[in-house]
Every structure is written in C-alpha cells, then in structure tokens.
Design a protein around this motif. Sequence first.
Motif, PDB file in Angstrom:
ATOM      1  N   ILE A 106       0.722  -1.424   0.008  1.00  0.00           N
ATOM      2  CA  ILE A 106       0.099  -0.320   0.081  1.00  0.00           C
ATOM      3  C   ILE A 106       0.988   0.869   0.123  1.00  0.00           C
ATOM      4  CG2 ILE A 106      -2.112   1.380   1.084  1.00  0.00           C
ATOM      5  CD1 ILE A 106      -3.043  -1.373   2.507  1.00  0.00           C
ATOM      6  N   PRO A 107       1.870   1.536   0.916  1.00  0.00           N
ATOM      7  CA  PRO A 107       3.148   2.642   1.273  1.00  0.00           C
ATOM      8  C   PRO A 107       3.243   3.161  -0.341  1.00  0.00           C
ATOM      9  CG  PRO A 107       3.604   1.255   2.564  1.00  0.00           C
ATOM     10  CD  PRO A 107       1.917   0.529   1.845  1.00  0.00           C
ATOM     11  N   GLY A 108       3.784   1.625  -0.863  1.00  0.00           N
ATOM     12  CA  GLY A 108       4.251   1.634  -1.743  1.00  0.00           C
ATOM     13  C   GLY A 108       3.231   2.044  -3.192  1.00  0.00           C
ATOM     14  N   THR A 109       2.536   1.277  -3.046  1.00  0.00           N
ATOM     15  CA  THR A 109       1.877   2.040  -4.249  1.00  0.00           C
ATOM     16  C   THR A 109       1.190   3.700  -4.058  1.00  0.00           C
ATOM     17  OG1 THR A 109       0.665   0.176  -4.212  1.00  0.00           O
ATOM     18  CG2 THR A 109      -0.648   1.796  -4.814  1.00  0.00           C
ATOM     19  N   ILE A 110       1.590   3.949  -3.178  1.00  0.00           N
ATOM     20  CA  ILE A 110       1.140   5.752  -2.848  1.00  0.00           C
ATOM     21  C   ILE A 110       1.882   6.256  -3.290  1.00  0.00           C
ATOM     22  CG2 ILE A 110       0.370   7.484  -1.455  1.00  0.00           C
ATOM     23  CD1 ILE A 110      -1.185   5.725   0.789  1.00  0.00           C
ATOM     24  N   ILE A 111       3.370   5.929  -3.781  1.00  0.00           N
ATOM     25  CA  ILE A 111       4.677   6.402  -3.583  1.00  0.00           C
ATOM     26  C   ILE A 111       4.635   6.311  -5.120  1.00  0.00           C
ATOM     27  CG2 ILE A 111       7.068   6.813  -3.144  1.00  0.00           C
ATOM     28  CD1 ILE A 111       6.685   5.036  -0.015  1.00  0.00           C
ATOM     29  N   THR A 112       4.360   5.469  -5.319  1.00  0.00           N
ATOM     30  CA  THR A 112       4.372   5.840  -7.051  1.00  0.00           C
ATOM     31  C   THR A 112       3.609   6.599  -7.717  1.00  0.00           C
ATOM     32  OG1 THR A 112       5.324   3.714  -6.552  1.00  0.00           O
ATOM     33  CG2 THR A 112       4.572   4.586  -9.420  1.00  0.00           C
ATOM     34  N   ILE A 113       2.663   6.576  -7.189  1.00  0.00           N
ATOM     35  CA  ILE A 113       1.176   7.498  -7.698  1.00  0.00           C
ATOM     36  C   ILE A 113       2.038   9.189  -8.041  1.00  0.00           C
ATOM     37  CG2 ILE A 113      -0.920   8.638  -7.687  1.00  0.00           C
ATOM     38  CD1 ILE A 113      -1.520   5.447  -7.242  1.00  0.00           C
ATOM     39  N   LEU A 114       2.102   9.435  -6.458  1.00  0.00           N
ATOM     40  CA  LEU A 114       2.741  10.797  -5.882  1.00  0.00           C
ATOM     41  C   LEU A 114       3.664  11.077  -6.058  1.00  0.00           C
ATOM     42  CD1 LEU A 114       1.455  11.331  -1.503  1.00  0.00           C
ATOM     43  CD2 LEU A 114       0.182  11.885  -4.194  1.00  0.00           C
ATOM     44  N   VAL A 115       5.321  10.150  -6.655  1.00  0.00           N
ATOM     45  CA  VAL A 115       6.577  11.164  -7.073  1.00  0.00           C
ATOM     46  C   VAL A 115       6.045  11.015  -8.676  1.00  0.00           C
ATOM     47  CG1 VAL A 115       8.179   9.686  -7.465  1.00  0.00           C
ATOM     48  CG2 VAL A 115       7.628   9.461  -5.608  1.00  0.00           C
ATOM     49  N   ALA A 116       5.043  10.095  -9.601  1.00  0.00           N
ATOM     50  CA  ALA A 116       4.684  10.145 -11.106  1.00  0.00           C
ATOM     51  C   ALA A 116       4.332  12.122 -10.318  1.00  0.00           C
ATOM     52  CB  ALA A 116       4.133   9.468 -11.461  1.00  0.00           C
ATOM     53  N   LEU A 117       2.958  12.523 -10.257  1.00  0.00           N
ATOM     54  CA  LEU A 117       2.612  13.813  -9.631  1.00  0.00           C
ATOM     55  C   LEU A 117       3.712  15.144  -9.103  1.00  0.00           C
ATOM     56  CD1 LEU A 117      -0.691  12.229  -8.521  1.00  0.00           C
ATOM     57  CD2 LEU A 117      -0.086  13.016 -10.993  1.00  0.00           C
ATOM     58  N   LEU A 118       4.554  14.547  -8.172  1.00  0.00           N
ATOM     59  CA  LEU A 118       4.226  15.597  -7.848  1.00  0.00           C
ATOM     60  C   LEU A 118       6.130  15.894  -8.039  1.00  0.00           C
ATOM     61  CD1 LEU A 118       3.428  14.326  -4.281  1.00  0.00           C
ATOM     62  CD2 LEU A 118       2.190  16.977  -5.598  1.00  0.00           C
ATOM     63  N   VAL A 119       7.108  14.927  -8.311  1.00  0.00           N
ATOM     64  CA  VAL A 119       8.298  15.393  -8.594  1.00  0.00           C
ATOM     65  C   VAL A 119       8.648  15.993 -10.032  1.00  0.00           C
ATOM     66  CG1 VAL A 119      10.427  14.367  -8.385  1.00  0.00           C
ATOM     67  CG2 VAL A 119       8.724  13.337  -6.974  1.00  0.00           C
ATOM     68  N   LYS A 120       9.275  16.721 -10.055  1.00  0.00           N
ATOM     69  CA  LYS A 120       9.748  17.571 -11.141  1.00  0.00           C
ATOM     70  C   LYS A 120      10.953  18.668 -11.137  1.00  0.00           C
ATOM     71  CE  LYS A 120       4.629  18.385 -12.865  1.00  0.00           C
ATOM     72  NZ  LYS A 120       3.958  19.638 -12.936  1.00  0.00           N
TER      73      LYS A 120
END
Length: 526
Positions: free
Chosen positions: A183-197
């Motif tokens: 669960i935390p791995g899935t959330i991290i995957t989604i959030l990094v793709a959206l937030l990290v630039k």
Amino acid sequence: MPRHAEDAMPERQESFITSILPFMVMCVGMFIALLDIQIVASSLQDIGGGLSAAQDQIGWVQTSYLVAEIIVIPLSGWLTRVFSTRWLFTFSAAGFTLASMLCGFAWSIESMIVFRALQGLLGASMIPTVFTSSFHYFQGPRRVYAAAVVGSIASVAPTLGPVIGGWITDTLSWHWLFYVNVIPGTIITILVALLVKIDKADPSLLKGADYIGMVLMAVSLGTAEYVLEEGTRWNWFDDATIRNGAIIASVTLVLFVIRSLTYSQPVVDFRAFGNRNFAIGCFLSFVTGIGIFATIYLTPLFLGYVRGYDAFQTGVAVFSTGVASMVGVPVYIFLAKRFDTRWLMMFGLASFGASMWSFSAITSQWGAAQLLLPQIFRGFPQVFAVAPSVNLGLGSLPPERLKYASGLFNTMRNLGGAVGIAICGAILNDRTNFHFLTIASHLTPQNEAAMRLLDNVGQRYGQLPGAVDDGHAAALKQLWQLAYREASTMAYADAFLVIMVAFVIATALVPFLRNVTPKAPPPDAH
C-alpha cells in the motif's frame, strides 16, 4: 489582514507543494527501502522454516537483496540523467512494490531468493536519489533540515527493522513482512509521478554509455558483497568459491577503476575523490555504515544466541536505539543552525565510539535493562555522525557532478555495513574459539569452583540407580555450555572494541574537512 501576509500564504503553499511534499514522499520511499533490509533479517529463521529451506540457504534471502542493491546504487546517478529523477524514482518504487508482493507469494526458497534480488535491484535507486534531491529542494540554511531528515532515516530505519519485523512475524506471519510494502509503495509511486519535477530525461546518454564499465562494476561489487556476506560461513579462503570470488572482485575492481578514469563518460565519477571533502566524507560514510549495520547485526545475535530471546523480545530490547535516534534529530537541527557542523560531527562520531566502549563491558547476563543506556548513548548521536557528512561531503561538489558522486557516496555506506558485518562475524568465530580455549585451560582439578559444579551435578544424577556415568556426563556438558557462553560473550566485547577503533580514526579525520557554505545551484544545473 495585511497585504504582505496575504501574498505570503500562497507562497508558503506553493513551497510546500513544490518542494516539501515531494521530498517527504521520496523520503518515505527511502525509509521503506532501508527498513526492508533489517525487517527481514530479524525473521530469517521463520522464513526459512516456512519455505522448508536448509540452514545454508536461509542467508541468501538477505545476501541476494544486498548484492543486487549494491550493484544498482552506484548506477543511480547515470540512470537519473537518462530517465530523470521523477521517472527513475517512480519506476524504482513501482518495481520494489511489485517485487515485495512476489516475495510474499514465494513458494520455495529458490523463488524467494530470485524475488529478493529483484526487490533489491529495483528498489535501490530510491536511496541515493533522495540524497541528491535534497540539494535541489532545499537551499542555503534549509539544507540543515534536509540533511538531518536524510541522515536520521539512514540511521533510524535499519534500527527499527528488528522491532517491526519481530512484531509482524509474531502477530501475523512472515508473509506480511513483504505485504506491508504494497500500500505505501503504491501511494509513493503515484505521488512521485505527480509531484516530483526536478530534471528532464536525456535518453541520448544511452548511446555513449560505458556498458563495459557497468559490467565490470556489477561483477566487482556483486562478487565482493558475496565474499563479505558468505566468507564467515565458509571459513573464508579455505573455501575455493570464496577464494575465487575474492580474486574476481579484486581484478574487476582494478579494471573498473582504470576504465572509469580513462573513459570520457564514466558511469561512476572517481575523479570526485580529488575533492578532499568528498574523499573524507566517503570514508566517514563507510565508517558509519560499519557502526550502524554491524551493531544491528551484533546486538540481536547476542540476545538470540546468548540470552535466548525470540524475534519480538529482541526487537523490544533494541527499540531504545531508534527512539534515541529520533530524539537526536530536533536537537541536531537546533545546534546545526548555531555551530560549525564539523564539530557536531566530531561529537557524533566520538559519542558513537564511546558507546561501543560501553558495549565492550557486556556480560552474559545483559538484557534490555542493561542495554538501555549504551543503546541510548549509541542512538542519540547517530544523526550527528551521518547528517553532516551529507552536506560536507556531497555539498562541496559542483551540481553537475553531484548525481554521479551520490551513488558512490551511498555505496560506501552500504559497503561499510557489509565489511563491518563480515569483520564482526570473523571476530566472533575466531575470538570465541580463543576465549573458549583460554577458559578451558583453567578448568583443571585445581579450580575449586569448577570441581564443585561437577560434584553437585554429578550427585543429583547419582541419586538415580545406575546414573553415576550420566551424572558425570551431564556435569561436563553444563560446564562446557557455561564456558562457551562466556567465551562467546567475550568475543562480542572484542567486536564492539574493533568498531570503537574505527570511530576513533574517523573522529580524528573530521578536522581535515573544509566547512561548506550552502549555495543555490544555477537554474540550469539539474
């Protein structure tokens, strides 16, 4: 409300969304990747039993992960430039999560070893990427906070592993050691793709990459990690496989260094060692790796084999180290804004060394209560030892060299852990035998205490018909067990003293570091 206050609120919100939140998400990913090393180490026996593994196969559950991880970490700088920080971290988090699920589904020891290697291979990039990202997201004095967070994660995560691992195994099952990552791995995957630039991908680097250097590095580091992890178990160079592995690791390392220094686009920047701060910082990272990982290896081993603690009892006994580490973080941040971080680092390294000296007083009766103060003394200064090396070592490099050097910096810490564990394993083996023979040489008829023990045990057995011989054998066995227990405890004390010596040397090197004044990189330096 004043006009300037209204303008400041959106600015603070933007700062949180564009820098603090992405960095926090990435730190959680790094925490999970580091935690996974020790969370599994505390429950290897349970995993081996569940998969019907032989004793000599169980260690490979850990070794396969570490070998894979140490190969990828130095490559992370190059991979970041090729795929960008955003997509490399996203892919790494997604792969780690998938591999964690596969580990939980493992049906045999062979499948577990393959999935653990995959987990280490895919998740390794999350660790060095966080180090370099902290320099992008935080400038000037704010880097103190970033370094403290990264440093505390690097020291606290492995410490908490035995506690969490023991609790999960005892409460649920060993499968959940891996399922908890999903669960935390899935959330991290989604959030990094959206937030990290942070930067942009440059696939053109694939064309001129040093693939020969990559192969040499993978063979050298992978083989060296295998030799260090398995050497103690197979009596080092008496075993042909270990001997050949050491030769291969040495030869390929020399070839890799030569290749990296002569190739126009090396995968690892060895020239960074020309920077004094970076060279000393790497050595200090190596020593802190020895201290953190070797003590986490020694303490649970002592509690399990000498005191007979189970996984959860061991976790509770070492928990004070993690608590002390977390308490040290805000104290470090407060002091780092007011004092030269080099002196804070000296305090951290010297305190860690002093705690190893206090550990050397260990006896076979030590438990959670006796370990409390030495562990607090060890845990509290960890962030003081780790965090400054990030700023002083990596912060002294120009931004364009930072990514390549970060992988090397992190590799040194992991390599230090592997070397420290290997050395401690060898010390436990050799010094236990030495102390046992020394103790046994004093167990003669002239030793009144030993003779009384033999007589008392023999008499208890001798009261049964025909049990005189059994009584004598039982007495000898009990005497042997007492001698071995004390010899083993003395060997642990020796191992802690060796770690102390490493920290004394590291402390003496800190004054040779130059102070680093954090500067903002140019906007095109990503």
